[in-house]
Scaffold this active site. Structure first.
Site, short mmCIF file in Angstrom:
data_model
loop_
_atom_site.label_atom_id
_atom_site.label_comp_id
_atom_site.label_asym_id
_atom_site.label_seq_id
_atom_site.Cartn_x
_atom_site.Cartn_y
_atom_site.Cartn_z
N HIS A 17 54.81 48.50 39.27
CA HIS A 17 54.95 48.97 37.88
C HIS A 17 53.60 49.43 37.35
O HIS A 17 52.58 49.38 38.06
CB HIS A 17 55.61 47.91 37.00
CG HIS A 17 54.85 46.62 36.90
ND1 HIS A 17 53.67 46.50 36.21
CD2 HIS A 17 55.11 45.39 37.42
CE1 HIS A 17 53.25 45.25 36.28
NE2 HIS A 17 54.10 44.55 37.03
N CYS A 125 53.97 26.58 41.32
CA CYS A 125 54.84 27.70 40.93
C CYS A 125 54.91 28.69 42.08
O CYS A 125 53.91 29.29 42.46
CB CYS A 125 54.33 28.41 39.68
SG CYS A 125 55.32 29.89 39.33
N CYS A 128 53.72 32.31 41.04
CA CYS A 128 52.27 32.48 40.94
C CYS A 128 51.60 32.15 42.27
O CYS A 128 50.46 32.51 42.50
CB CYS A 128 51.64 31.51 39.95
SG CYS A 128 52.17 31.61 38.27
N CYS A 143 56.50 26.72 34.32
CA CYS A 143 55.31 27.54 34.55
C CYS A 143 54.98 28.28 33.25
O CYS A 143 55.85 28.93 32.67
CB CYS A 143 55.57 28.55 35.66
SG CYS A 143 54.32 29.84 35.73
N HIS A 146 55.61 32.23 34.14
CA HIS A 146 56.94 32.71 34.52
C HIS A 146 58.08 31.99 33.80
O HIS A 146 59.23 32.42 33.89
CB HIS A 146 57.12 32.59 36.04
CG HIS A 146 56.21 33.50 36.79
ND1 HIS A 146 55.01 33.09 37.33
CD2 HIS A 146 56.30 34.83 37.04
CE1 HIS A 146 54.41 34.12 37.90
NE2 HIS A 146 55.16 35.19 37.74
N LYS A 294 52.93 40.85 28.02
CA LYS A 294 52.42 41.39 29.26
C LYS A 294 53.58 42.10 29.96
O LYS A 294 54.67 41.56 30.05
CB LYS A 294 51.90 40.27 30.15
CG LYS A 294 51.40 40.80 31.48
CD LYS A 294 51.04 39.68 32.43
CE LYS A 294 50.72 40.25 33.79
NZ LYS A 294 51.28 39.51 34.89
N LYS A 297 57.32 42.65 35.96
CA LYS A 297 58.66 42.74 36.51
C LYS A 297 59.47 41.51 36.10
O LYS A 297 60.63 41.60 35.72
CB LYS A 297 58.55 42.81 38.04
CG LYS A 297 59.86 43.06 38.73
CD LYS A 297 60.27 44.51 38.62
CE LYS A 297 61.66 44.71 39.21
NZ LYS A 297 62.17 46.03 38.94
N1 MSP Z 1 48.71 39.20 45.05
C1 MSP Z 1 47.97 38.71 43.95
C2 MSP Z 1 46.53 39.18 43.98
C3 MSP Z 1 45.77 38.84 45.22
S1 MSP Z 1 44.17 39.53 45.22
C4 MSP Z 1 43.38 38.80 46.50
C5 MSP Z 1 48.62 39.20 42.66
N2 MSP Z 1 49.40 40.28 42.74
S2 MSP Z 1 50.20 40.95 41.55
O1 MSP Z 1 50.92 42.03 42.15
O2 MSP Z 1 50.95 39.98 40.86
O3 MSP Z 1 49.21 41.53 40.49
C6 MSP Z 1 47.91 41.91 40.77
C7 MSP Z 1 47.21 42.68 39.69
O4 MSP Z 1 48.02 43.69 39.11
C8 MSP Z 1 46.69 41.94 38.46
O5 MSP Z 1 45.57 41.17 38.64
C9 MSP Z 1 46.29 43.14 37.65
O6 MSP Z 1 45.13 43.69 38.22
C10 MSP Z 1 47.47 44.06 37.87
N3 MSP Z 1 48.48 43.87 36.83
C11 MSP Z 1 49.76 43.43 36.97
N4 MSP Z 1 50.37 43.49 35.76
C12 MSP Z 1 49.52 43.95 34.81
C13 MSP Z 1 49.59 44.31 33.46
N5 MSP Z 1 50.70 44.18 32.74
N6 MSP Z 1 48.50 44.86 32.89
C14 MSP Z 1 47.36 45.10 33.59
N7 MSP Z 1 47.26 44.77 34.86
C15 MSP Z 1 48.25 44.08 35.49
O7 MSP Z 1 48.37 38.62 41.63
#
Ligand code: MSP
Length: 505
Positions: A17, A125, A128, A143, A146, A294, A297
């Protein structure tokens, strides 16, 4: 000096997303800017494929974790292409080379005496992939992120002696005040450390989908340990037959605020434990919000980035995100906000400046940019812009740099209004004056386009081509750096009117 920039690797348990696109675009803007400056850049992104988040999602969908990972990893790779990111490699934590690298580093941490066997008891969780303290839970057992009910669990696993790094980490922070930025995040991480570090699980016993612990095949390495190591392992196999580690390590990380603790506390401790240099810096950005929540998904509050780009184009999305939300803070985005900036700033300010300038050079000078000097007053106002942009981007202030560029765009539009070239064109005695005005406009437009190139690469390149200029190197971004004499070309409208979406069939 080399410049190694990374994004978090994204969980493949869900569809990409806009929040994911956000960090990737930010890293791309920095990578492109540093390349303009002639730096040796390596830009890494990829997918995080192991652990409960993926295993449970696969179970829900009735497919194997590998199938789900293969399917969704492609979508993230497509998103990266789609946002026009110039990453040098796309890592998947299911790559065998990564898995081997993880085992080597974890073995080293073990051999250096920072691993022991213990029993974990508490809440976890699976979304997370994080252990939660009682104080963090909401409504007793949910959590905080979530809002799902968590199980209290007890299992024997291997522990990493994070507590042994209390003092080294405090020293790292005190000695390097710029190590974590913005400052509020630095303070947050440091106070977490000062609050006392507890050892953390390094493995999971009840999960099969992961990298086996090298000395105990009955357990897999905890997904965060595995995931963080991507930044390091990637360099060893990203380019076939080469090990790029000594060339690019240590990395500069770009992350969202949700994963601060892992990156700013656990990660440097792991590296210290393994005898590897800690990252050069970590920049933490905020959340993109829609309706003040925030966007994610799991909360079902998603803007599909592919849809946004289909309708409005990739460059305009890249521009909007860093213009609307101050990079580093949380900020709301909306379709209405997008439309306003598209019309007011892109179409009316930048687009109009471009079309007017080109049209006037075409009409009054037969398409040839006059080879004269720049307007002094304009030159004085634009003199510091490139340096300011450089300083802001050195501080990862992507919105601040864009604001500098936009101030210049507005100054150029004011210049057109003040000089009224269409009046000068009617007066033979003003021919030299008109030459100077037209050259100044072409030159100003060229400079702002070079500066904005990392944000809107296609738009800027099209505009530069129409000005008869190809060079996007940062040295050329100074006002007056290039002389006149170029022949201008045709330019299709850069920012066509937004048509309302077709009525639902
Ligand atoms: N897989 C872990 C990260 C491991 S790094 C060694 C993870 N993945 S994630 O897919 O859930 O999200 C990662 C990143 O996506 C967040 O840290 C951020 O950089 C970005 N974002 C996800 N949703 C976001 C928003 N709504 N707004 C801005 N950034 C966001 O966590």
């Amino acid at each position: 000096m080399s410049f190694y920039i990374t994004t978090p690797i994204y969980y493949v348990n869900a569809e990409p997303h806009l929040g994911h696109a956000y960090t990737t675009i930010a890293a791309d803007i920095l990578a492109r800017h540093m390349r303009q400056r002639g730096e040796d850049v390596f830009f890494l992104t990829g997918t995080d494929e192991h652990g409960e988040p993926v295993a449970q999602a696969a179970e829900r969908e009735g497919v194997s974790p590998r199938e789900l990972a293969d399917r969704n990893s492609v979508k993230f790779r497509d998103l990266v292409k789609r946002v026009n990111a110039t990453n040098d490699f796309f890592i998947r934590t299911s790559d065998p080379e990564h898995e081997r690298g993880v085992q080597e580093v974890v073995q080293k941490i073990h051999d250096n005496g920072f691993v022991y066997e213990g029993t974990y008891e508490g809440y976890y969780c699976p979304r997370c992939a994080d252990f939660k303290t009682d104080a963090e839970l909401v409504d007793g057992n949910k959590c905080p992120i979530h809002l799902i009910v968590l199980e209290h669990e007890k299992e024997d696993n291997w522990f990493f002696k994070l507590s042994a790094f209390q003092e080294p980490l405090e020293k790292l922070y005190v000695d390097n005040p710029q190590w974590v930025t913005p400052r509020a995040r630095y303070n947050e991480a440091l106070s977490f450390i000062k609050g006392g570090l507890q050892d953390v699980s390094l493995s999971r016993a009840r999960l099969r989908w992961g990298v086996p612990v090298p000395w105990d095949e009955s357990q897999v390495i905890y997904v965060w340990i595995d995931a963080l190591l991507n930044y390091y392992t990637a360099l060893s196999y990203a380019r076939e037959g080469e090990d790029l580690t000594s060339e690019y390590w240590p990395a500069r990380h770009l992350i969202g605020k949700d994963i601060l603790k892992f990156h700013a506390v656990i990660w440097p401790a792991m590296l210290l434990a393994a005898g590897i240099e800690v990252p050069r810096s970590i920049f933490i950005h905020g959340y993109l919000l829609m309706d003040e929540h925030k966007m994610s998904k799991s909360l079902g509050n998603v803007i599909d980035p592919f849809e946004v780009m289909d309708r409005f184009g990739t460059d305009t999305l890249r521009y909007y995100l860093f213009r609307e939300v101050n990079f580093g803070q949380d900020g709301s985005i909306s379709a209405a906000g997008f439309e306003t900036r598209y019309n007011a700033e892109l179409a009316n300010e930048y687009g109009n400046l471009a079309s007017r300038t080109l049209a006037m050079i075409g009409r009054y000078r037969e398409g040839l940019v006059p080879g004269v000097g720049v307007d002094d007053a304009l030159a004085a106002d634009l003199a510091g812009v490139a340096d300011h942009v450089r300083e802001k981007l050195d501080a990862v202030d992507l919105s601040g740099a864009l604001e500098e560029i936009w101030t210049a765009v507005r100054r150029l539009n004011r210049f057109v209004q003040d000089e009224e070239p269409w009046k000068l064109a009617k007066d033979e005695g003003e021919a030299e004056h008109l030459d100077r005005v037209l050259y100044s406009l072409a030159e100003g437009l060229r400079c702002v386009s070079v500066l904005v190139h990392p944000y809107m690469p296609d738009t800027a390149a099209r505009l530069l081509a129409a000005l008869g200029q190809e060079d996007v190197s940062f040295d050329g971004a100074a006002f007056g750096a290039r002389g006149g004499g170029a022949r201008i070309g045709k330019l299709e409208p850069l920012f066509p009117r937004i048509e309302p979406p077709a009525a639902a069939a």
